[in-house]
Design a protein around this motif. Structure first.
Motif, PDB file in Angstrom:
ATOM      1  N   ALA A 244       0.860  -1.190   0.000  1.00 61.49           N
ATOM      2  CA  ALA A 244       0.000   0.000   0.000  1.00 61.49           C
ATOM      3  C   ALA A 244       0.888   1.229   0.000  1.00 61.49           C
ATOM      4  O   ALA A 244       1.898   1.263   0.697  1.00 61.49           O
ATOM      5  CB  ALA A 244      -0.896   0.011   1.234  1.00 61.49           C
ATOM      6  N   VAL A 245       0.519   2.209  -0.796  1.00 60.37           N
ATOM      7  CA  VAL A 245       1.236   3.483  -0.811  1.00 60.37           C
ATOM      8  C   VAL A 245       0.252   4.574  -0.443  1.00 60.37           C
ATOM      9  O   VAL A 245      -0.810   4.710  -1.055  1.00 60.37           O
ATOM     10  CB  VAL A 245       1.871   3.776  -2.185  1.00 60.37           C
ATOM     11  N   LEU A 246       0.594   5.325   0.607  1.00 58.64           N
ATOM     12  CA  LEU A 246      -0.247   6.423   1.082  1.00 58.64           C
ATOM     13  C   LEU A 246       0.415   7.748   0.745  1.00 58.64           C
ATOM     14  O   LEU A 246       1.634   7.868   0.821  1.00 58.64           O
ATOM     15  CB  LEU A 246      -0.438   6.339   2.603  1.00 58.64           C
ATOM     16  N   GLU A 247      -0.398   8.700   0.387  1.00 57.63           N
ATOM     17  CA  GLU A 247       0.077  10.049   0.098  1.00 57.63           C
ATOM     18  C   GLU A 247      -0.305  10.965   1.258  1.00 57.63           C
ATOM     19  O   GLU A 247      -1.478  11.053   1.622  1.00 57.63           O
ATOM     20  CB  GLU A 247      -0.553  10.562  -1.196  1.00 57.63           C
ATOM     21  N   LEU A 248       0.681  11.610   1.835  1.00 61.82           N
ATOM     22  CA  LEU A 248       0.430  12.613   2.870  1.00 61.82           C
ATOM     23  C   LEU A 248       0.256  13.954   2.173  1.00 61.82           C
ATOM     24  O   LEU A 248       1.159  14.426   1.492  1.00 61.82           O
ATOM     25  CB  LEU A 248       1.599  12.680   3.853  1.00 61.82           C
ATOM     26  N   ARG A 249      -0.935  14.536   2.323  1.00 57.89           N
ATOM     27  CA  ARG A 249      -1.208  15.824   1.676  1.00 57.89           C
ATOM     28  C   ARG A 249      -1.329  16.896   2.751  1.00 57.89           C
ATOM     29  O   ARG A 249      -2.054  16.720   3.723  1.00 57.89           O
ATOM     30  CB  ARG A 249      -2.494  15.731   0.854  1.00 57.89           C
ATOM     31  N   THR A 250      -0.575  17.942   2.575  1.00 63.26           N
ATOM     32  CA  THR A 250      -0.617  19.059   3.524  1.00 63.26           C
ATOM     33  C   THR A 250      -0.986  20.334   2.785  1.00 63.26           C
ATOM     34  O   THR A 250      -0.718  20.479   1.583  1.00 63.26           O
ATOM     35  CB  THR A 250       0.744  19.254   4.225  1.00 63.26           C
ATOM     36  N   ARG A 251      -1.614  21.259   3.508  1.00 62.00           N
ATOM     37  CA  ARG A 251      -1.963  22.556   2.915  1.00 62.00           C
ATOM     38  C   ARG A 251      -2.028  23.593   4.033  1.00 62.00           C
ATOM     39  O   ARG A 251      -2.400  23.276   5.172  1.00 62.00           O
ATOM     40  CB  ARG A 251      -3.276  22.475   2.153  1.00 62.00           C
ATOM     41  N   GLN A 252      -1.669  24.789   3.687  1.00 61.29           N
ATOM     42  CA  GLN A 252      -1.747  25.874   4.666  1.00 61.29           C
ATOM     43  C   GLN A 252      -3.194  26.323   4.776  1.00 61.29           C
ATOM     44  O   GLN A 252      -3.863  26.569   3.783  1.00 61.29           O
ATOM     45  CB  GLN A 252      -0.851  27.042   4.259  1.00 61.29           C
ATOM     46  N   ALA A 253      -3.680  26.420   6.012  1.00 62.03           N
ATOM     47  CA  ALA A 253      -5.088  26.759   6.249  1.00 62.03           C
ATOM     48  C   ALA A 253      -5.209  28.019   7.095  1.00 62.03           C
ATOM     49  O   ALA A 253      -6.158  28.188   7.844  1.00 62.03           O
ATOM     50  CB  ALA A 253      -5.785  25.597   6.932  1.00 62.03           C
ATOM     51  N   GLY A 254      -4.247  28.884   7.005  1.00 62.74           N
ATOM     52  CA  GLY A 254      -4.300  30.119   7.774  1.00 62.74           C
ATOM     53  C   GLY A 254      -2.970  30.376   8.460  1.00 62.74           C
ATOM     54  O   GLY A 254      -1.958  29.732   8.162  1.00 62.74           O
ATOM     55  N   PHE A 255      -3.025  31.311   9.391  1.00 61.01           N
ATOM     56  CA  PHE A 255      -1.799  31.695  10.093  1.00 61.01           C
ATOM     57  C   PHE A 255      -2.121  31.919  11.561  1.00 61.01           C
ATOM     58  O   PHE A 255      -3.079  32.608  11.901  1.00 61.01           O
ATOM     59  CB  PHE A 255      -1.222  32.972   9.473  1.00 61.01           C
ATOM     60  N   ASP A 256      -1.339  31.297  12.436  1.00 63.59           N
ATOM     61  CA  ASP A 256      -1.515  31.449  13.876  1.00 63.59           C
ATOM     62  C   ASP A 256      -0.788  32.719  14.313  1.00 63.59           C
ATOM     63  O   ASP A 256       0.434  32.781  14.293  1.00 63.59           O
ATOM     64  CB  ASP A 256      -0.940  30.225  14.588  1.00 63.59           C
ATOM     65  N   ARG A 257      -1.561  33.725  14.719  1.00 65.49           N
ATOM     66  CA  ARG A 257      -0.969  35.020  15.056  1.00 65.49           C
ATOM     67  C   ARG A 257      -0.420  35.060  16.493  1.00 65.49           C
ATOM     68  O   ARG A 257       0.237  36.014  16.875  1.00 65.49           O
ATOM     69  CB  ARG A 257      -1.977  36.136  14.832  1.00 65.49           C
ATOM     70  N   VAL A 258      -0.689  34.002  17.269  1.00 63.20           N
ATOM     71  CA  VAL A 258      -0.116  33.918  18.614  1.00 63.20           C
ATOM     72  C   VAL A 258       1.316  33.367  18.536  1.00 63.20           C
ATOM     73  O   VAL A 258       2.252  33.944  19.069  1.00 63.20           O
ATOM     74  CB  VAL A 258      -0.986  33.050  19.542  1.00 63.20           C
ATOM     75  N   TYR A 259       1.453  32.220  17.842  1.00 64.81           N
ATOM     76  CA  TYR A 259       2.767  31.580  17.736  1.00 64.81           C
ATOM     77  C   TYR A 259       3.526  31.997  16.478  1.00 64.81           C
ATOM     78  O   TYR A 259       4.669  31.619  16.280  1.00 64.81           O
ATOM     79  CB  TYR A 259       2.625  30.058  17.776  1.00 64.81           C
TER      80      TYR A 259
END
Length: 198
Positions: free
Chosen positions: A22-37
Motif C-alpha cells: 500500500a502506498v499512502l500520500e500525505l497531503r498538507t496545505r496551509q489553512a491560515g496563520f496562527d498570530r499567537v505563535y
C-alpha cells in the motif's frame, strides 16, 4: 499549496494470505496563520494512493523484484520509506531488500502494549497499528481513491477485521472468518502508523 509525500507499507504472505503493498500520500496545505505563535496553520490528510495484492504462492524473490519495481515509479520520491512487516518470514524479505536504494523500516508485530526499538527493528503492537487506522478513519484523515481496483477489497477487509480476546486474556486482531483476508488492511496500517509516529 499541496506538498505530497509518500509512505509505503508491505504485508508479507505467501500460501494462505496474499502479500500486499500500500502506498499512502500525505497531503498538507496551509489553512491560515496562527498570530499567537506566528506560524502557519497546516492541515493534513492521508490518501490511499496505490494498492497492490500479489498472487498467492508468489516466491519471495519475485515479490522483492515486484516491490522494487513498484517503488521505483517516478511519482514516488527516492526518500519514500517502505515499512515492512518483518515478523517471521518478513525478516528474510527485509534482508533481500537491503541491497536496494529503498529506505527500509522493518517492523515486528507484537502483542505488547507499546512500540519499542531494538536490533534495528521497530517492535509495534498490532493493535496499535489498527487503532491508528481507526482513529484516522473516524477523524476523516484517511481516504481511499475510489478508482483503485482494490479499493472495494480493502473496504471489505476493514469490515471483516475483528478484535478478540483469548481464554488466557491475550488480545488478537485480524480476519478470522473463512476466506477473509487482512493483507491490505495491514499494509495500509503499517504505512499510516509510521507516517503518524515517525
Amino acid at each position: 499549496m499541496n506538498t505530497p509525500r509518500f509512505f509505503a507499507g508491505l504485508d508479507i504472505g505467501k500460501l494462505h494470505d496474499h502479500s500486499a503493498l500500500a502506498v499512502l500520500e500525505l497531503r498538507t496545505r496551509q489553512a491560515g496563520f496562527d498570530r499567537v505563535y506566528w506560524v502557519p496553520i497546516i492541515e493534513w490528510d492521508l490518501r490511499v494512493h496505490r494498492l497492490t495484492r500479489f498472487p498467492l504462492g508468489t516466491s519471495y524473490r519475485d515479490l522483492v523484484d515486484a516491490v522494487e519495481r513498484e517503488m521505483r515509479t517516478p511519482a514516488f520520491a527516492i526518500d519514500t520509506p517502505l515499512v515492512v512487516d518483518a515478523t517471521g518470514v518478513g525478516d528474510a524479505i527485509v534482508d533481500l531488500l537491503k541491497g536496494s536504494a529503498i529506505p527500509l523500516v522493518p517492523v515486528i508485530l507484537t502483542g505488547g502494549e507499546r512500540a519499542t526499538h531494538s536490533g534495528g527493528r521497530l517492535h509495534v503492537p498490532k493493535h496499535q497499528l489498527i487503532d491508528t487506522l481507526c482513529v484516522l478513519l473516524e477523524q476523516g484523515k484517511l481516504a481511499v481513491v475510489r478508482r483503485l481496483p482494490l479499493a472495494d477489497a480493502f473496504l471489505r477487509e476493514l469490515n471483516d477485521f475483528e478484535a478478540r480476546v483469548s481464554v488466557s486474556g491475550r488480545p488478537s486482531c485480524g480476519a478470522f472468518r473463512d476466506n477473509a483476508h487482512d493483507d491490505l488492511v495491514i499494509a495500509v496500517a503499517l504505512a499510516a502508523w509510521y507516517c503518524r509516529y515517525s
